[in-house]
Design a protein around this motif. Sequence first.
Motif, PDB file in Angstrom:
ATOM      1  N   GLU A  20       0.828  -1.207   0.000  1.00  0.00           N
ATOM      2  CA  GLU A  20       0.000   0.000   0.000  1.00  0.00           C
ATOM      3  C   GLU A  20       0.867   1.263   0.000  1.00  0.00           C
ATOM      4  N   HIS A  21       1.939   1.269   0.784  1.00  0.00           N
ATOM      5  CA  HIS A  21       2.864   2.405   0.800  1.00  0.00           C
ATOM      6  C   HIS A  21       3.526   2.586  -0.560  1.00  0.00           C
ATOM      7  N   LEU A  22       3.911   1.489  -1.164  1.00  0.00           N
ATOM      8  CA  LEU A  22       4.574   1.553  -2.462  1.00  0.00           C
ATOM      9  C   LEU A  22       3.642   2.106  -3.532  1.00  0.00           C
ATOM     10  N   ILE A  23       2.391   1.719  -3.506  1.00  0.00           N
ATOM     11  CA  ILE A  23       1.416   2.235  -4.472  1.00  0.00           C
ATOM     12  C   ILE A  23       1.176   3.733  -4.252  1.00  0.00           C
ATOM     13  N   LYS A  24       1.095   4.162  -2.983  1.00  0.00           N
ATOM     14  CA  LYS A  24       0.927   5.586  -2.693  1.00  0.00           C
ATOM     15  C   LYS A  24       2.129   6.379  -3.192  1.00  0.00           C
ATOM     16  N   LEU A  25       3.319   5.855  -2.984  1.00  0.00           N
ATOM     17  CA  LEU A  25       4.518   6.536  -3.472  1.00  0.00           C
ATOM     18  C   LEU A  25       4.531   6.617  -4.989  1.00  0.00           C
ATOM     19  N   TYR A  26       4.127   5.547  -5.645  1.00  0.00           N
ATOM     20  CA  TYR A  26       4.074   5.516  -7.109  1.00  0.00           C
ATOM     21  C   TYR A  26       3.107   6.579  -7.634  1.00  0.00           C
ATOM     22  N   ILE A  27       1.938   6.660  -7.038  1.00  0.00           N
ATOM     23  CA  ILE A  27       0.956   7.670  -7.443  1.00  0.00           C
ATOM     24  C   ILE A  27       1.485   9.066  -7.163  1.00  0.00           C
ATOM     25  N   GLY A  28       2.126   9.244  -6.020  1.00  0.00           N
ATOM     26  CA  GLY A  28       2.700  10.543  -5.680  1.00  0.00           C
ATOM     27  C   GLY A  28       3.768  10.983  -6.661  1.00  0.00           C
ATOM     28  N   ILE A  29       4.570  10.040  -7.117  1.00  0.00           N
ATOM     29  CA  ILE A  29       5.607  10.359  -8.108  1.00  0.00           C
ATOM     30  C   ILE A  29       4.958  10.736  -9.435  1.00  0.00           C
ATOM     31  N   LEU A  30       3.968   9.994  -9.857  1.00  0.00           N
ATOM     32  CA  LEU A  30       3.298  10.292 -11.128  1.00  0.00           C
ATOM     33  C   LEU A  30       2.586  11.640 -11.104  1.00  0.00           C
ATOM     34  N   LEU A  31       2.055  12.020  -9.949  1.00  0.00           N
ATOM     35  CA  LEU A  31       1.349  13.292  -9.831  1.00  0.00           C
ATOM     36  C   LEU A  31       2.271  14.439  -9.424  1.00  0.00           C
ATOM     37  N   GLU A  32       3.556  14.157  -9.322  1.00  0.00           N
ATOM     38  CA  GLU A  32       4.590  15.146  -8.986  1.00  0.00           C
ATOM     39  C   GLU A  32       4.322  15.827  -7.654  1.00  0.00           C
ATOM     40  N   TYR A  33       3.979  15.036  -6.666  1.00  0.00           N
ATOM     41  CA  TYR A  33       3.794  15.552  -5.320  1.00  0.00           C
ATOM     42  C   TYR A  33       5.145  15.804  -4.658  1.00  0.00           C
ATOM     43  N   LYS A  34       5.097  16.498  -3.554  1.00  0.00           N
ATOM     44  CA  LYS A  34       6.267  16.661  -2.700  1.00  0.00           C
ATOM     45  C   LYS A  34       6.319  15.432  -1.798  1.00  0.00           C
ATOM     46  N   ILE A  35       7.348  14.619  -1.955  1.00  0.00           N
ATOM     47  CA  ILE A  35       7.463  13.370  -1.222  1.00  0.00           C
ATOM     48  C   ILE A  35       8.653  13.475  -0.280  1.00  0.00           C
ATOM     49  N   ILE A  36       8.381  13.267   0.996  1.00  0.00           N
ATOM     50  CA  ILE A  36       9.413  13.345   2.016  1.00  0.00           C
ATOM     51  C   ILE A  36       9.594  11.948   2.600  1.00  0.00           C
ATOM     52  N   LEU A  37      10.778  11.395   2.436  1.00  0.00           N
ATOM     53  CA  LEU A  37      11.091  10.085   2.987  1.00  0.00           C
ATOM     54  C   LEU A  37      11.926  10.284   4.239  1.00  0.00           C
ATOM     55  N   ILE A  38      11.497   9.699   5.327  1.00  0.00           N
ATOM     56  CA  ILE A  38      12.199   9.840   6.596  1.00  0.00           C
ATOM     57  C   ILE A  38      13.009   8.576   6.837  1.00  0.00           C
ATOM     58  N   PHE A  39      14.260   8.758   7.174  1.00  0.00           N
ATOM     59  CA  PHE A  39      15.140   7.608   7.317  1.00  0.00           C
ATOM     60  C   PHE A  39      16.022   7.753   8.543  1.00  0.00           C
ATOM     61  N   GLU A  40      16.538   6.619   8.986  1.00  0.00           N
ATOM     62  CA  GLU A  40      17.475   6.590  10.102  1.00  0.00           C
ATOM     63  C   GLU A  40      18.902   6.382   9.613  1.00  0.00           C
ATOM     64  N   GLU A  41      19.054   5.619   8.550  1.00  0.00           N
ATOM     65  CA  GLU A  41      20.384   5.284   8.047  1.00  0.00           C
ATOM     66  C   GLU A  41      20.588   5.912   6.672  1.00  0.00           C
ATOM     67  N   TYR A  42      21.663   6.643   6.529  1.00  0.00           N
ATOM     68  CA  TYR A  42      21.935   7.368   5.295  1.00  0.00           C
ATOM     69  C   TYR A  42      22.326   6.450   4.136  1.00  0.00           C
ATOM     70  N   GLU A  43      22.875   5.302   4.423  1.00  0.00           N
ATOM     71  CA  GLU A  43      23.457   4.449   3.384  1.00  0.00           C
ATOM     72  C   GLU A  43      22.451   3.986   2.330  1.00  0.00           C
ATOM     73  N   THR A  44      21.219   3.768   2.706  1.00  0.00           N
ATOM     74  CA  THR A  44      20.265   3.167   1.774  1.00  0.00           C
ATOM     75  C   THR A  44      19.270   4.150   1.154  1.00  0.00           C
ATOM     76  N   ILE A  45      19.269   5.401   1.592  1.00  0.00           N
ATOM     77  CA  ILE A  45      18.248   6.333   1.095  1.00  0.00           C
ATOM     78  C   ILE A  45      18.397   6.598  -0.403  1.00  0.00           C
ATOM     79  N   ASN A  46      19.628   6.702  -0.900  1.00  0.00           N
ATOM     80  CA  ASN A  46      19.828   6.915  -2.339  1.00  0.00           C
ATOM     81  C   ASN A  46      19.278   5.758  -3.152  1.00  0.00           C
ATOM     82  N   GLU A  47      19.544   4.555  -2.701  1.00  0.00           N
ATOM     83  CA  GLU A  47      19.055   3.380  -3.422  1.00  0.00           C
ATOM     84  C   GLU A  47      17.532   3.364  -3.479  1.00  0.00           C
ATOM     85  N   ILE A  48      16.895   3.722  -2.384  1.00  0.00           N
ATOM     86  CA  ILE A  48      15.436   3.721  -2.348  1.00  0.00           C
ATOM     87  C   ILE A  48      14.869   4.810  -3.256  1.00  0.00           C
ATOM     88  N   ILE A  49      15.432   6.010  -3.191  1.00  0.00           N
ATOM     89  CA  ILE A  49      14.934   7.107  -4.029  1.00  0.00           C
ATOM     90  C   ILE A  49      15.065   6.764  -5.505  1.00  0.00           C
TER      91      ILE A  49
END
Length: 105
Positions: A3-32
Amino acid sequence: NIEHLIKLYIGILLEYKIILIFEEYETINEIIFSLLSLIYPLKWRLPVISYILESLLDSLEAPFGMICGINTKFLPILQKKIEQNLNFRYHYWNLMVKNFVTRKI
């Protein structure tokens, strides 16, 4: 979860402002960049800020969409800015990176 992944996909397609909150810096680039690869053959033409510093939190008030990663230590500052500015439009999903990466989708 999916469900989160689908919301993110829709947000990307609609060019929303998407804020991803993370604890570890190493993986955020890969996820984005894996999220951005979901929209292939389309391309994301708006800003991507993989690690936003405290001094740049004001840039989140820009009137256009973006994808950015924020460390959990800046979350109280971000919430205070949102409360102060009622016109701040955003789409906000609290995704902890280690939970997202370790779960099977």
